[in-house]
Structures are given as structure tokens and as C-alpha cells.
Design a protein around this motif. Structure first.
Motif, PDB file in Angstrom:
ATOM      1  N   ARG A  21      38.198   2.584  43.624  1.00 33.61           N
ATOM      2  CA  ARG A  21      39.540   3.050  43.983  1.00 33.61           C
ATOM      3  C   ARG A  21      40.479   2.921  42.784  1.00 33.61           C
ATOM      4  N   GLN A  22      41.622   3.535  42.908  1.00 31.26           N
ATOM      5  CA  GLN A  22      42.677   3.380  41.905  1.00 31.26           C
ATOM      6  C   GLN A  22      43.382   2.056  42.188  1.00 31.26           C
ATOM      7  N   ILE A  23      43.214   1.089  41.293  1.00 33.53           N
ATOM      8  CA  ILE A  23      43.819  -0.243  41.489  1.00 33.53           C
ATOM      9  C   ILE A  23      45.097  -0.338  40.650  1.00 33.53           C
ATOM     10  N   ARG A  24      46.196  -0.668  41.345  1.00 31.53           N
ATOM     11  CA  ARG A  24      47.508  -0.748  40.663  1.00 31.53           C
ATOM     12  C   ARG A  24      48.101  -2.154  40.709  1.00 31.53           C
ATOM     13  N   GLN A  25      47.454  -3.049  41.452  1.00 29.93           N
ATOM     14  CA  GLN A  25      47.959  -4.424  41.502  1.00 29.93           C
ATOM     15  C   GLN A  25      46.819  -5.391  41.184  1.00 29.93           C
TER      16      GLN A  25
ATOM     17  N   GLY B 111      42.383   1.374  36.947  1.00 29.85           N
ATOM     18  CA  GLY B 111      43.315   2.441  37.337  1.00 29.85           C
ATOM     19  C   GLY B 111      43.610   3.324  36.143  1.00 29.85           C
ATOM     20  N   THR B 112      43.764   4.617  36.407  1.00 28.02           N
ATOM     21  CA  THR B 112      44.151   5.516  35.322  1.00 28.02           C
ATOM     22  C   THR B 112      45.664   5.705  35.371  1.00 28.02           C
ATOM     23  N   ALA B 113      46.287   5.701  34.213  1.00 32.36           N
ATOM     24  CA  ALA B 113      47.746   5.865  34.138  1.00 32.36           C
ATOM     25  C   ALA B 113      48.057   6.903  33.064  1.00 32.36           C
TER      26      ALA B 113
ATOM     27  N   VAL C 282      46.036   5.616  29.695  1.00 33.27           N
ATOM     28  CA  VAL C 282      45.313   4.350  29.554  1.00 33.27           C
ATOM     29  C   VAL C 282      44.572   4.099  30.862  1.00 33.27           C
ATOM     30  N   VAL C 283      43.509   3.316  30.756  1.00 38.41           N
ATOM     31  CA  VAL C 283      42.819   2.827  31.955  1.00 38.41           C
ATOM     32  C   VAL C 283      43.079   1.325  32.025  1.00 38.41           C
TER      33      VAL C 283
END
Ligand code: FMN
Length: 184
Positions: A18-22, A118-120, A146-147
Motif C-alpha cells: 500500500r501507499q504508506i504515508r505515516q 510511499g511515492t511522493a 521520492v520513495v
């Protein structure tokens, strides 16, 4: 039967990418980081050009500055580590594809190594310039994202107005033989 069971296990595992943001504040151990970089290194690319360079970013001030390039990536500030993907800038289309491949490998690799990623994306041309300036990347190179990597707290999207989760049903996204033809 065994094969199908394994396939379903593989699918279930892939769904956990998953996309992890925390992230927890814990640092990514050096040996784990070394494995991430190996995963990136072995990604396939167009004509095996390997048109990339990876910048490992752990400096809090740099992460904070990256997080301010665009509101949608403000969570980058609290990630313990980010890997910036720098492309040669020689072939935009092929490199965009290669960039997507290496990004996804890092996200899958993060999960396999017990972490999350996460990709940003920096954003438009002016925001990409800001990202490059923070990372010391010359104008002629391509750098769009950035990842982030670290130990996940949650896979929930904490941003206001977050996009809906889940995925479209297969019936909407798969055809057989010709576009629009449903399966038997
Ligand atoms: C090209 C691309 C750019 C993205 N940019 C951002 C971003 O700037 N900020 C962000 O939080 N997520 C970003 N994402 C992550 C998506 O929001 C995420 O893949 C999607 O919501 C599915 O998340 P899930 O796999 O956890 O369900 C980006 C994803 C892609 C493929």
C-alpha cells in the motif's frame, strides 16, 4: 490445487503493498537500506540502460523541505528516509516507464522486508525545479519523485479530501480478445 493456494497467497500478499504515508520514527537499519538499493539496482529498464541514480535522504531538514514542495506530499517530513529517483534525462518516455518500474519494486520490496513505502511526486515543472535544488540535481537531469521508506503506522491516507480506496472490479477493467468483450 497447491499452485492455486500459493497463487492466492501471493495475491493476498501483493494486496498488502500500500501507499504508506505515516511512519514510526525508527530509522531504517543500514543493512535493510542496502537491500532496498539492491532491489532498485536490479530493476529492468528499457534496453537495460539503467538510466537512474538514487539519492538516499535521511536529513530531517531536507525531508522537511521536500515535504513543502507540494501540499499533497507534506507527510514526507515525518518519514525516516526517502530515496530520490534521478533519471538521466536522455529519453523522457522510456525513463518515465523505467521510473514507474523501479518505484513499484521499491514499494513491493518495502513490504517484503517488513516495512512500507510511499511515492511522493514533486509536481509541476517549477516544483520539480525546487525538488532538484534541495537535492543538488542539475537542471538537465529528470527528478520527479521520492520513495519514502520506513515502518508503517497505518496505510490510511491522513490527508483531507483523500481519494477513495479500493479498486475497480475486474469486470470494468478487463476484456478478452477485443476491447469491451467480456469473458465467457
Ligand atoms: C504517479 C503517482 C503519483 C503519486 N503521487 C502521490 C503524492 O504526491 N502524494 C501521495 O500521498 N500519494 C501519491 N501517490 C499514491 C496514490 O495516491 C496511491 O497509489 C493510491 O491512492 C492507491 O493507494 P493504495 O495502494 O494504498 O490503495 C501517487 C501514485 C502514483 C502512481
Amino acid at each position: 490445487m497447491g499452485t492455486l493456494t500459493n497463487a492466492r497467497e501471493a495475491t493476498a500478499e501483493m494486496r498488502k503493498v500500500r501507499q504508506i504515508r505515516q511512519y514510526r520514527p525508527d530509522a531504517v537499519p543500514d543493512d535493510v537500506l542496502a537491500e532496498f538499493l539492491e532491489i532498485a539496482r536490479w530493476t529492468g529498464s528499457s534496453r537495460n540502460t539503467q538510466p537512474w541514480h538514487f539519492i538516499v535522504v535521511t536529513d530531517k531538514e531536507q525531508l522537511r523541505r521536500i515535504s513543502q514542495v507540494r501540499a499533497a506530499i507534506n507527510w514526507v517530513a515525518d518519514a525516516p528516509l526517502a530515496i530520490a529517483i534521478v533519471l538521466d534525462g536522455a529519453n523522457d518516455t522510456a525513463e518515465a516507464y523505467d521510473e514507474g518500474r523501479v518505484t513499484e519494486r521499491l514499494l513491493i520490496g518495502a513490504h517484503l522486508l517488513g516495512l512500507g513505502g510511499g511515492t511522493a511526486w514533486f509536481g509541476d515543472a517549477s516544483q520539480q525545479r525546487q525538488g532538484k535544488e534541495i537535492l543538488g540535481i542539475p537542471a538537465e537531469r529528470t527528478a520527479r519523485s521520492v520513495v519514502t521508506l520506513g515502518y508503517p503506522v497505518t496505510s490510511k491516507d491522513p490527508r483531507p479530501g483523500a481519494a477513495a480506496g479500493g479498486r475497480k472490479p475486474l469486470s470494468e477493467i478487463v476484456s478478452y480478445g477485443r476491447l469491451g468483450e467480456p469473458g465467457a
